[in-house]
Design a protein around this motif. Structure first.
Motif, mmCIF file in Angstrom:
data_model
loop_
_atom_site.group_PDB
_atom_site.id
_atom_site.type_symbol
_atom_site.label_atom_id
_atom_site.label_comp_id
_atom_site.label_asym_id
_atom_site.label_seq_id
_atom_site.Cartn_x
_atom_site.Cartn_y
_atom_site.Cartn_z
ATOM 1 N N TRP A 153 -27.040 56.161 54.052
ATOM 2 C CA TRP A 153 -28.267 55.358 53.938
ATOM 3 C C TRP A 153 -28.014 54.101 53.117
ATOM 4 O O TRP A 153 -28.476 53.011 53.458
ATOM 5 N N LEU A 154 -27.235 54.237 52.034
ATOM 6 C CA LEU A 154 -26.985 53.095 51.156
ATOM 7 C C LEU A 154 -26.045 52.073 51.789
ATOM 8 O O LEU A 154 -26.291 50.871 51.740
ATOM 9 N N PHE A 155 -24.931 52.570 52.393
ATOM 10 C CA PHE A 155 -23.869 51.653 52.836
ATOM 11 C C PHE A 155 -23.802 51.488 54.345
ATOM 12 O O PHE A 155 -22.889 50.853 54.857
ATOM 13 N N PRO A 190 -34.870 59.417 50.514
ATOM 14 C CA PRO A 190 -33.756 59.245 49.567
ATOM 15 C C PRO A 190 -33.973 59.979 48.233
ATOM 16 O O PRO A 190 -33.065 60.632 47.731
ATOM 17 N N LEU A 191 -35.185 59.873 47.703
ATOM 18 C CA LEU A 191 -35.467 60.488 46.406
ATOM 19 C C LEU A 191 -35.274 62.009 46.459
ATOM 20 O O LEU A 191 -34.714 62.619 45.550
ATOM 21 N N PHE A 192 -35.709 62.624 47.560
ATOM 22 C CA PHE A 192 -35.562 64.073 47.703
ATOM 23 C C PHE A 192 -34.095 64.470 47.871
ATOM 24 O O PHE A 192 -33.699 65.561 47.481
ATOM 25 N N LYS A 193 -33.301 63.577 48.497
ATOM 26 C CA LYS A 193 -31.869 63.878 48.645
ATOM 27 C C LYS A 193 -31.190 63.915 47.280
ATOM 28 O O LYS A 193 -30.319 64.749 47.038
ATOM 29 N N VAL A 194 -31.591 62.995 46.398
ATOM 30 C CA VAL A 194 -31.061 63.004 45.039
ATOM 31 C C VAL A 194 -31.499 64.308 44.340
ATOM 32 O O VAL A 194 -30.699 64.992 43.694
ATOM 33 N N HIS A 197 -28.383 66.773 57.100
ATOM 34 C CA HIS A 197 -27.823 65.735 56.242
ATOM 35 C C HIS A 197 -28.149 64.363 56.829
ATOM 36 O O HIS A 197 -27.317 63.686 57.402
ATOM 37 N N GLU A 198 -29.377 63.984 56.675
ATOM 38 C CA GLU A 198 -29.799 62.678 57.164
ATOM 39 C C GLU A 198 -30.912 62.175 56.259
ATOM 40 O O GLU A 198 -31.742 62.966 55.818
#
Lengths: 150, 153
Positions: free
Chosen positions: B141-143, B77-81, A41-42
């Motif tokens: 990542w965002l905040f 980030p895109l893959f996390k979404v 989770h990173e």
């Protein structure tokens, strides 16, 4: 749906039920076990930057490859596969998983395509193409699973 | 579209009058069961597409460099979404599939409304608990680091 028969209908439900249990195992090992999960989770944004791993994963890799071993996603996976008993179980599980998932997915896809393609020739072509793709994926998937860690 | 139209009715079902016809395309009344079925199809096709990409991607296992690059990409980030969307699709498809199996094999059709909402609640729990690591990662990542509660992580 001339080609569909009761056995396939039955199998689709059996494979689906199996997939629920296999997916739980798959998710647990690949995403939630702190030592084994290669995807953590990173969020990594820099190109080429590697994700950081939990202490359990680092300890596992170092125990197997020495104190200064690099903790990369590949090493995190290989610490498990270098155990021969685990490797055999893992390969057996994943081959079964691959076969069941491909059968379930492509049988379902064929059901959908048969509903929307009305031309018999089109149906035949769609069926032939989709199962050829499934067979191709079975071969490359088996290759990846069998040769992993060699 | 596969639905029967007045111009081209289906050969076998000509005696069964459709519920409602407006213009070219038959309109169905979308009730709970119909919605569940449509979503099952959509997620099913989506999951087959994902399965193809996933099996293809895992050929990277044969080479350490390629595999590391692939997993690093999975952390973008895109893959996390995408990972979260995948869980939503899998959880829905699995629980609705379980509902179908229970109805077909155990004859639970009299209880199917109740079953739908019960499994719906189970699905929501799976998505929230199972998807938390992805949401956590995106939030961090965002905040900024430390901005998200860790819970069970």
């Amino acid at each position: 749906m001339a080609q569909t028969n009761a056995l396939n209908w039955f199998l689709h439900r059996i494979t689906g039920t199996f997939l629920i249990f296999m997916l739980i195992t798959h998710f647990w090992v690949q995403h939630y076990d702190h030592q084994a999960a290669s995807v953590t989770h990173e969020v990594v944004t820099e190109k080429g930057e590697m994700p950081d791993y939990p202490e359990e994963a680092k300890a596992g890799v170092r125990a197997r490859y020495g104190e200064d071993a690099e903790v990369t996603p590949y090493q995190v996976v290989m610490q498990r596969l270098d155990d021969p008993v685990y490797a055999v179980l893992w390969k057996g599980f994943n081959i079964l998983f691959l076969v069941v998932a491909l059968h379930h997915g492509f049988y379902g896809l064929n059901n959908v395509m048969t509903d929307y393609i009305r031309d018999p020739m089109g149906r035949l072509i769609a069926r032939a193409l989709s199962w050829t793709l499934a067979l191709g994926l079975l071969i490359i998937g088996m290759y990846s699973v069998i040769t992993a860690g060699w | 579209m596969a639905v029967d139209t007045q111009e081209r009715p289906s050969a076998s079902a000509s005696t069964d009058a459709p519920a409602q016809q407006e213009g070219r395309v038959q309109r169905y009344r979308i009730r709970t069961g119909m919605f569940a079925w449509m979503m099952h199809r959509l997620t099913g096709v989506g999951l087959v597409v994902y399965l193809v990409i996933h099996i293809w991607g895992l050929t990277a296992l044969t080479d350490p460099e390629t595999f590391n690059a692939l997993i690093a990409k999975y952390h973008s980030p895109l893959f996390k979404v995408g990972e979260f969307a995948l869980l939503v699709a899998v959880a829905y498809h699995a629980m609705n599939g379980l509902r179908i199996v229970l109805i077909d094999f155990l004859g639970w059709s009299p209880k199917q409304k109740k079953l739908f909402w019960t499994l719906g609640a189970v699905t929501a729990v799976i998505i929230l608990v199972g998807g938390w690591p992805s949401l956590y990662a995106l939030g961090e990542w965002l905040f900024g680091p430390g901005s998200m509660p860790t819970f069970f992580l």
